[in-house]
Design an enzyme around this catalytic site. Structure first.
Site, PDB file in Angstrom:
ATOM      1  N   GLU A 208       0.883  -1.173   0.000  1.00 56.31           N
ATOM      2  CA  GLU A 208       0.000   0.000   0.000  1.00 56.31           C
ATOM      3  C   GLU A 208       0.915   1.215   0.000  1.00 56.31           C
ATOM      4  O   GLU A 208       1.395   1.630   1.054  1.00 56.31           O
ATOM      5  CB  GLU A 208      -0.904  -0.021   1.247  1.00 56.31           C
ATOM      6  CG  GLU A 208      -1.867  -1.193   1.312  1.00 56.31           C
ATOM      7  CD  GLU A 208      -3.066  -1.037   0.366  1.00 56.31           C
ATOM      8  OE1 GLU A 208      -3.365   0.099  -0.036  1.00 56.31           O
ATOM      9  OE2 GLU A 208      -3.692  -2.061   0.038  1.00 56.31           O
ATOM     10  N   CYS A 242      -2.134   9.526   2.378  1.00 57.74           N
ATOM     11  CA  CYS A 242      -1.621   8.903   1.152  1.00 57.74           C
ATOM     12  C   CYS A 242      -2.479   9.215  -0.055  1.00 57.74           C
ATOM     13  O   CYS A 242      -1.983   9.309  -1.164  1.00 57.74           O
ATOM     14  CB  CYS A 242      -1.534   7.390   1.337  1.00 57.74           C
ATOM     15  SG  CYS A 242      -3.094   6.665   1.825  1.00 57.74           S
TER      16      CYS A 242
HETATM   17  P1  NAD Z   1       8.108   4.953   5.045  1.00 54.73           P
HETATM   18  O1  NAD Z   1       8.116   4.113   3.822  1.00 54.73           O
HETATM   19  O2  NAD Z   1       9.266   5.843   5.294  1.00 54.73           O
HETATM   20  O3  NAD Z   1       7.952   4.043   6.362  1.00 54.73           O
HETATM   21  C1  NAD Z   1       6.954   3.073   6.498  1.00 54.73           C
HETATM   22  C2  NAD Z   1       7.440   1.979   7.430  1.00 54.73           C
HETATM   23  O4  NAD Z   1       8.584   1.358   6.851  1.00 54.73           O
HETATM   24  C3  NAD Z   1       7.853   2.433   8.821  1.00 54.73           C
HETATM   25  O5  NAD Z   1       7.368   1.509   9.762  1.00 54.73           O
HETATM   26  C4  NAD Z   1       9.369   2.423   8.772  1.00 54.73           C
HETATM   27  O6  NAD Z   1       9.957   2.103  10.006  1.00 54.73           O
HETATM   28  C5  NAD Z   1       9.674   1.345   7.771  1.00 54.73           C
HETATM   29  N1  NAD Z   1      10.897   1.639   7.006  1.00 54.73           N
HETATM   30  C6  NAD Z   1      11.392   2.850   6.680  1.00 54.73           C
HETATM   31  N2  NAD Z   1      12.526   2.729   5.970  1.00 54.73           N
HETATM   32  C7  NAD Z   1      12.753   1.396   5.850  1.00 54.73           C
HETATM   33  C8  NAD Z   1      13.774   0.615   5.218  1.00 54.73           C
HETATM   34  N3  NAD Z   1      14.777   1.210   4.577  1.00 54.73           N
HETATM   35  N4  NAD Z   1      13.693  -0.717   5.292  1.00 54.73           N
HETATM   36  C9  NAD Z   1      12.673  -1.312   5.933  1.00 54.73           C
HETATM   37  N5  NAD Z   1      11.688  -0.637   6.560  1.00 54.73           N
HETATM   38  C10 NAD Z   1      11.723   0.704   6.524  1.00 54.73           C
HETATM   39  O7  NAD Z   1       6.739   5.773   4.968  1.00 54.73           O
HETATM   40  P2  NAD Z   1       6.220   6.884   5.960  1.00 54.73           P
HETATM   41  O8  NAD Z   1       7.046   8.119   5.801  1.00 54.73           O
HETATM   42  O9  NAD Z   1       6.034   6.348   7.318  1.00 54.73           O
HETATM   43  O10 NAD Z   1       4.766   7.135   5.337  1.00 54.73           O
HETATM   44  C11 NAD Z   1       4.559   7.967   4.242  1.00 54.73           C
HETATM   45  C12 NAD Z   1       4.377   7.200   2.960  1.00 54.73           C
HETATM   46  O11 NAD Z   1       3.426   6.172   3.115  1.00 54.73           O
HETATM   47  C13 NAD Z   1       3.828   8.060   1.845  1.00 54.73           C
HETATM   48  O12 NAD Z   1       4.475   7.739   0.646  1.00 54.73           O
HETATM   49  C14 NAD Z   1       2.381   7.674   1.772  1.00 54.73           C
HETATM   50  O13 NAD Z   1       1.760   7.891   0.530  1.00 54.73           O
HETATM   51  C15 NAD Z   1       2.441   6.240   2.101  1.00 54.73           C
HETATM   52  N6  NAD Z   1       1.174   5.784   2.629  1.00 54.73           N
HETATM   53  C16 NAD Z   1       0.416   4.930   1.894  1.00 54.73           C
HETATM   54  C17 NAD Z   1      -0.809   4.527   2.386  1.00 54.73           C
HETATM   55  C18 NAD Z   1      -1.705   3.587   1.624  1.00 54.73           C
HETATM   56  O14 NAD Z   1      -2.649   3.101   2.240  1.00 54.73           O
HETATM   57  N7  NAD Z   1      -1.461   3.309   0.367  1.00 54.73           N
HETATM   58  C19 NAD Z   1      -1.244   4.981   3.622  1.00 54.73           C
HETATM   59  C20 NAD Z   1      -0.432   5.846   4.323  1.00 54.73           C
HETATM   60  C21 NAD Z   1       0.773   6.231   3.828  1.00 54.73           C
END
Ligand code: NAD
Length: 449
Positions: A208, A242
């Site tokens: 997602e 998102c």
């Molecule tokens: P992110 O990808 O930075 O982090 C998400 C999760 O991944 C966190 O739990 C984090 O600890 C983990 N993570 C971060 N870097 C990682 C790595 N290198 N390896 C493994 N795990 C890692 O996202 P965010 O900043 O928390 O959220 C924002 C993003 O999420 C935006 O792009 C938004 O559009 C998206 N989003 C999508 C939805 C959806 O339902 N499609 C919903 C909310 C947010």
């Protein structure tokens, strides 16, 4: 330590308790009661970390999860039953069934923007489908992560469902393990890493992700409602949604009027303190840097230390400006005008397939054109965000905005594998398929055409 946890959950899964529908219903009920018991703490934590108002917290986080639980509980018995499907004449004598079965142990990785809902709604699906689960919330909302940890550990044995807190290092370590399924919500770059890690063991993934979701307003649109609904969709949670409209494409003949109305609604909705904060100073700095290119039409003031950025509208932005190179994910709305729908479509198609698209138009023809010509995860005609909030519409992206979907029945499906089973009769046995049957080929040609 994590591998021990996984082994423990795998052992528990193999005991078979999670496969009983009665058990699953009991756990969903327990989760609902736990949320009810912690409701005030959840609201306070969302206010503390993201300055969400109680209304926003209830409607987009807590209430949303309650609704998922009740909807799923109502239908679960039916969904878990094997479904009889048709059988072709070539298989005369046999019957065909689909048996839903849980994947096993799921890893759920959540982001910070809806830190409660985006960790709990997938968990509801995981439980409903009969899985064990490890939930890894975001390190950017540490108070919510520890609250979730407390709430889940009070409610479930850790061999069944558990929360693991931590940042990238913890997430990376978890991704090395052989889970049976990974449900990831977050950014596109991290989504790619998740998929890469999952590929080592061919673990099925639901991704997602995000992207640049456009909103289009044409010259036939109901401008008053368009303005109101765009402002609400863009600036709820200070744009950290998102599926928030990322940029606005408006027909040149209605642009001035639309912007006037949008300014009015920004004032009406967000000048009373009910406006969210940016999650961290780092994120606030990134957003503020977008304001360097373009002309500010409205807003534009900020306080990085307080993690506050006003709802902001900008124009005169080049399509290759930094603000158009990544998902904005904050309260800044670039506006572009167009003179024909083809021009608007051309702009959208320069970017990856978005998670959402919103069209404001009274023209059925334009609605049909947009739905037919542009690929995107999901969206609304004459509204924003609301498609996410119905259990009857699976929610998910396509291409770079992710794949797989959830909510309602789709949540059950996201955490299930459907076993296809053919039950053959032993009362007779047609000889056509066996070698050396004299008329085998003739029969095959008759049956398979
Ligand atoms: P992110 O990808 O930075 O982090 C998400 C999760 O991944 C966190 O739990 C984090 O600890 C983990 N993570 C971060 N870097 C990682 C790595 N290198 N390896 C493994 N795990 C890692 O996202 P965010 O900043 O928390 O959220 C924002 C993003 O999420 C935006 O792009 C938004 O559009 C998206 N989003 C999508 C939805 C959806 O339902 N499609 C919903 C909310 C947010």
């Amino acid at each position: 330590m994590n591998s021990e946890l996984l082994e423990k959950q795998q052992r528990y899964f193999h005991r078979g308790e999670t496969k009983q529908v009665k058990f699953r219903l009991k756990q969903l009920e327990a989760l609902k009661r736990a949320i009810q018991a912690h409701e005030q703490e959840i609201i306070a934590t969302l206010h503390d970390e993201l300055h969400k108002s109680p209304l926003e917290s209830y409607s987009t986080e807590i209430g949303f999860v309650y609704k998922e639980i009740s909807f799923i509980m109502k239908h679960l018995r039916n969904w878990t039953k094997p479904k009889r499907v048709k059988t072709p004449l070539t298989h005369f004598g046999s019957k065909s069934y689909l048996y839903p079965e849980p994947y096993g142990v799921s890893l759920i990785i959540a982001p910070w923007n809806y830190p409660f809902q985006l960790a709990m709604a997938p968990l509801v699906g995981a439980i409903a489908a009969g899985n064990c689960a490890v939930v890894k919330p975001s390190e950017y909302t540490p108070k919510m992560s520890s609250l979730l940890n407390k709430m889940i550990s009070e409610t479930f044995a850790d061999e069944y469902v558990t929360v693991v807190e931590g940042g990238v290092d913890v997430s990376t370590a978890l991704l090395k393990l052989r889970f049976d399924h990974i449900f990831f919500t977050g950014s596109v770059p991290v989504g790619k890493r998740v998929m890469e890690a999952a590929s080592k063991h061919l673990i099925p993934v639901t991704l997602e992700l995000g992207g640049k979701s456009p909103v289009i307003v044409d010259e036939t649109a109901h401008l008053e409602l368009a303005a109101k609904r765009i402002v609400w969709g863009k600036f709820s949670n200070a744009g950290q949604t998102c599926i928030a409209p990322d940029y606005l494409l408006v027909h040149e003949t209605v642009k001035a009027r639309l912007l006037e109305k949008m300014k009015h609604y920004i004032n009406e909705f967000y000048n009373n303190g009910h406006y969210a904060k940016i999650v961290s100073e780092r994120h606030a700095k990134r957003l503020v840097s977008f304001l360097e290119k373009g002309t500010i039409v409205y807003g534009g003031r900020y306080d990085i230390e307080k993690r506050h950025i006003e709802p902001t509208i900008i124009e005169d932005v080049a399509l290759d400006a930094p603000v158009m190179q990544e998902e904005i994910f904050g309260p800044i709305l670039p506006v572009f005008s167009f003179s024909s729908m083809d021009e608007a479509i051309g702009i959208i198609q320069q970017f990856e397939k978005p998670l959402a698209l919103y069209l404001f138009s009274e023209s059925r023809e334009v609605q049909k054109t947009i739905l037919e010509q542009i690929r995107f995860g999901g969206g609304c005609i004459n509204d924003t965000l609301l498609h996410i909030a119905t259990p009857y519409l699976p929610f998910g992206g396509v291409g770079e905005s992710g794949f797989g979907a959830y909510h309602g029945k789709a949540s059950f499906d996201a955490f299930s594998h459907y076993k296809s089973i053919l039950k053959q009769t032993t009362r007779f046995d047609f000889p056509f398929r066996y070698p050396n049957y004299p008329y085998a080929l003739k029969w095959m040609k008759r049956l398979l055409k």
